[in-house]
Scaffold this motif. Structure first.
Motif, PDB file in Angstrom:
ATOM      1  N   THR A 272      38.882  17.289  44.885  1.00  0.00           N
ATOM      2  CA  THR A 272      39.469  16.950  46.184  1.00  0.00           C
ATOM      3  C   THR A 272      40.972  16.728  46.055  1.00  0.00           C
ATOM      4  N   ASP A 273      41.384  15.997  45.042  1.00  0.00           N
ATOM      5  CA  ASP A 273      42.807  15.686  44.870  1.00  0.00           C
ATOM      6  C   ASP A 273      43.644  16.940  44.663  1.00  0.00           C
ATOM      7  N   THR A 274      43.136  17.900  43.909  1.00  0.00           N
ATOM      8  CA  THR A 274      43.948  19.083  43.578  1.00  0.00           C
ATOM      9  C   THR A 274      43.549  20.320  44.378  1.00  0.00           C
ATOM     10  N   GLY A 275      42.654  20.163  45.369  1.00  0.00           N
ATOM     11  CA  GLY A 275      42.154  21.328  46.098  1.00  0.00           C
ATOM     12  C   GLY A 275      42.865  21.644  47.392  1.00  0.00           C
ATOM     13  N   PHE A 276      43.919  20.914  47.714  1.00  0.00           N
ATOM     14  CA  PHE A 276      44.622  21.152  48.978  1.00  0.00           C
ATOM     15  C   PHE A 276      45.167  22.577  49.033  1.00  0.00           C
ATOM     16  N   GLY A 277      44.964  23.226  50.177  1.00  0.00           N
ATOM     17  CA  GLY A 277      45.531  24.546  50.416  1.00  0.00           C
ATOM     18  C   GLY A 277      44.758  25.698  49.822  1.00  0.00           C
ATOM     19  N   LYS A 278      43.688  25.426  49.060  1.00  0.00           N
ATOM     20  CA  LYS A 278      42.987  26.484  48.335  1.00  0.00           C
ATOM     21  C   LYS A 278      41.604  26.737  48.929  1.00  0.00           C
ATOM     22  N   ARG A 279      40.996  27.829  48.471  1.00  0.00           N
ATOM     23  CA  ARG A 279      39.575  28.074  48.641  1.00  0.00           C
ATOM     24  C   ARG A 279      38.920  28.028  47.271  1.00  0.00           C
ATOM     25  N   SER A 280      37.640  27.649  47.241  1.00  0.00           N
ATOM     26  CA  SER A 280      36.926  27.444  45.986  1.00  0.00           C
ATOM     27  C   SER A 280      35.632  28.225  46.008  1.00  0.00           C
ATOM     28  N   ALA A 281      35.433  29.080  44.998  1.00  0.00           N
ATOM     29  CA  ALA A 281      34.234  29.915  44.919  1.00  0.00           C
ATOM     30  C   ALA A 281      33.642  29.841  43.521  1.00  0.00           C
ATOM     31  N   LEU A 282      32.360  30.167  43.423  1.00  0.00           N
ATOM     32  CA  LEU A 282      31.658  30.207  42.140  1.00  0.00           C
ATOM     33  C   LEU A 282      31.449  31.657  41.733  1.00  0.00           C
ATOM     34  N   LEU A 283      31.743  31.940  40.453  1.00  0.00           N
ATOM     35  CA  LEU A 283      31.575  33.315  39.966  1.00  0.00           C
ATOM     36  C   LEU A 283      31.367  33.296  38.458  1.00  0.00           C
ATOM     37  N   ASP A 284      30.287  33.883  38.021  1.00  0.00           N
ATOM     38  CA  ASP A 284      30.058  34.115  36.603  1.00  0.00           C
ATOM     39  C   ASP A 284      30.885  35.330  36.202  1.00  0.00           C
ATOM     40  N   LEU A 285      31.847  35.128  35.321  1.00  0.00           N
ATOM     41  CA  LEU A 285      32.790  36.207  35.007  1.00  0.00           C
ATOM     42  C   LEU A 285      32.149  37.344  34.231  1.00  0.00           C
ATOM     43  N   SER A 286      30.953  37.134  33.697  1.00  0.00           N
ATOM     44  CA  SER A 286      30.233  38.227  33.035  1.00  0.00           C
ATOM     45  C   SER A 286      29.298  38.929  34.015  1.00  0.00           C
ATOM     46  N   ALA A 287      28.378  38.176  34.615  1.00  0.00           N
ATOM     47  CA  ALA A 287      27.420  38.779  35.541  1.00  0.00           C
ATOM     48  C   ALA A 287      28.091  39.277  36.811  1.00  0.00           C
ATOM     49  N   GLY A 288      29.164  38.619  37.220  1.00  0.00           N
ATOM     50  CA  GLY A 288      29.862  39.019  38.444  1.00  0.00           C
ATOM     51  C   GLY A 288      31.128  39.803  38.167  1.00  0.00           C
ATOM     52  N   ARG A 289      31.102  40.616  37.122  1.00  0.00           N
ATOM     53  CA  ARG A 289      32.326  41.306  36.704  1.00  0.00           C
ATOM     54  C   ARG A 289      32.863  42.263  37.768  1.00  0.00           C
ATOM     55  N   ASP A 290      31.993  42.958  38.491  1.00  0.00           N
ATOM     56  CA  ASP A 290      32.472  43.878  39.525  1.00  0.00           C
ATOM     57  C   ASP A 290      33.240  43.119  40.606  1.00  0.00           C
TER      58      ASP A 290
END
Length: 502
Positions: A272-290
């Protein structure tokens, strides 16, 4: 807050040697330092080390880099408004800087104050000294306890540590994937091979990755002036320093998308403290490589803050990223530096303070102390944002994909360079003996409330510190409050990109 609402001014001063050093390490034109006005408040960030001066320099360099990029992207004046070809004036107020450097302690969520450190994240006496542990995250806590062979009862942890040397604890816990660092004096750290390796590096490492064409900086609006408007930033960082950098880029108009692995939740209040102005998503960098490759193909900046080498194995080294996305700026952050015997170690601000001698310098009566803020994290975060902004300017002049690289340990070395002579907390530089520990929330100059504001958010009503990055015509606040961790889709905004720089 309008100009008329600002607290009464402190003393005004020239930028000083710390800002000059920071700006030089960023490759900035020294003539632009004349655009900076400093408001000094001697009660801000009291410490023996020159924390106030270094913090001011980090924020000042970031604001000046933003103003420089803004000047490069300012289009023709609107009717009735004069043209603004020059770099906007920058104002750095110690009060604003001090409040921002403890933003996590000013945060309130529906009136509730966050807990900054878990019970097992602290200094502990050992058989021959002290160690600093970090166990805020469940997996780090579990590894610490496994290495010590004890339960999470603090008394049992203390007993297990008291039987071992600090060096043994450091090595045993790190071997188990946990986090513990032996307390060292500045001299002991200076004799360490990692310290020598770090000292040979510049404060901000900068370089070319290829010979991509020069970046075209398209005009931006001036109401307010958002130097990073239209830029897309992939945020692969966690904890404090990296998120502070990307939070600052979001303030300046960038479209920041933070990506986290699904199985490694961020601490809620920290996000919350450092999330101002951003969007936050979850992604497995191996399985979600495309999906990642689609995001990378449209990204202007990639900011990484994971342990050195951990992303390289996924094909995400700066060189690999530039090969697939020519013209990208890759910004890397680490605790100890991506080199030397500790180059592959995890670390946090509190651990770097302990290892480098800062905790001894700020301690008293034989007990380790701490800086009045997580100044290594916050300061390095603002410098990282500044390095990205300056890289974009240099790309417009010379082209090339770029990398910038910073380390908390190198920022610590810079801070320690000002340690002789030392200062009494809250006073001028002297040869003073150790004094009292810092206050829980360091003074910010005037009332801390002068630098705080409130907003509604999906998490509830938030009280938070304003950004200290200030220049004429620039933004006063973030365009959006933080949202829940991982709640957004892993894609760029669907609307048109305004004021794009691509």
């Amino acid at each position: 807050m309008t100009d008329t609402d600002r607290p009464s001014p402190g003393s005004f001063a020239d930028p000083g040697p710390d800002l000059t050093a920071a700006w030089s390490s960023l490759g900035g034109d020294p003539a632009l330092l004349a655009r900076v006005t400093t408001v000094e408040r001697s009660e801000a960030l009291p410490a023996r080390l020159p924390v106030r001066e270094v913090a001011r320099a980090c924020v000042g360099a970031c604001a000046l880099a933003a103003a420089e990029l803004g000047a490069r992207r300012t289009g023709p004046a609107r009717p009735g408004r004069p043209p603004g070809p020059g770099v906007p004036a920058v104002r750095v107020d110690d009060g604003a800087v001090a409040a921002a450097f403890v933003s996590e302690r000013h945060l309130l969520v529906d009136g509730r104050a966050p807990v900054s450190f878990a019970p097992l994240s602290r200094f502990w006496p050992t058989a021959d000294g002290w160690v600093r542990t970090h166990a805020n995250y469940p997996h780090h806590r579990a590894r610490l306890l496994a290495a010590l062979g004890t339960s999470d009862d603090p008394e049992k942890v203390a007993a297990a540590l008291a039987e071992r040397s600090a060096a043994e604890v450091e090595e045993t816990v790190y071997a188990a994937g946990g986090l513990a660092v032996a307390l060292r004096t500045p001299a002991e750290w200076a004799a360490h091979e990692q310290a020598a390796t770090v000292a040979r590096r510049p404060l901000v490492e900068r370089g070319w990755l290829d010979s991509a064409p020069a970046r075209t900086l398209t005009p931006v609006d001036r109401d307010p002036l958002l130097p990073a408007a239209g830029l897309r930033v992939l945020d692969l960082t966690r904890v404090v320093a990296g998120p502070v950098a990307t939070r600052t880029l979001a303030l300046l108009g960038a479209d920041v998308l933070r990506l986290d692995p699904p199985g490694l939740p961020e601490l809620s209040d920290q996000h919350t403290d450092t999330g101002f102005g951003k969007r936050s998503a979850l992604l497995d960098l191996s399985a979600g490589r495309d999906t990642f490759e689609e995001l990378l193909a449209a990204a202007d900046v990639v900011v990484t803050g994971y342990r050195p080498g951990s992303l390289d194995r996924l094909g995400l080294s700066p060189e690999a990223l530039a090969e697939r996305r020519p013209g990208v700026v890759v910004a890397q952050l680490s605790a100890w530096g991506a080199y030397g015997p500790w180059g592959d170690r995890r670390g946090f601000d509190s651990l770097v303070q302990a290892a480098t001698g800062i905790a001894v310098s700020e301690g008293s009566a034989g007990r380790p102390g701490a800086l009045p803020a997580q100044a290594l994290d916050h300061g390095t975060g603002y410098l990282l944002a500044a390095a990205v902004l300056r890289a974009l300017v240099e790309q417009a002049d010379e082209g090339g994909s770029r990398f910038v690289r910073l380390a908390l340990a190198r920022t610590a070395a810079w801070l320690l360079e000002g340690a002789t002579p030392t200062r009494a907390p809250g006073g001028d530089r002297t040869a003073a003996a150790p004094g009292p520990a810092p206050a829980p929330v360091p003074a910010a100059g005037g009332s801390a409330a002068d630098w705080l504001t409130e907003t509604d958010s999906p998490m509830g009503r938030l009280r938070y510190a304003r950004s200290p990055v200030s220049f004429t015509g620039g933004p006063r606040d973030w365009s959006r409050p933080p949202g829940p961790w991982g709640a957004d889709a892993a894609r760029w905004g669907t609307g048109p990109v305004r004021n794009g720089a691509r």
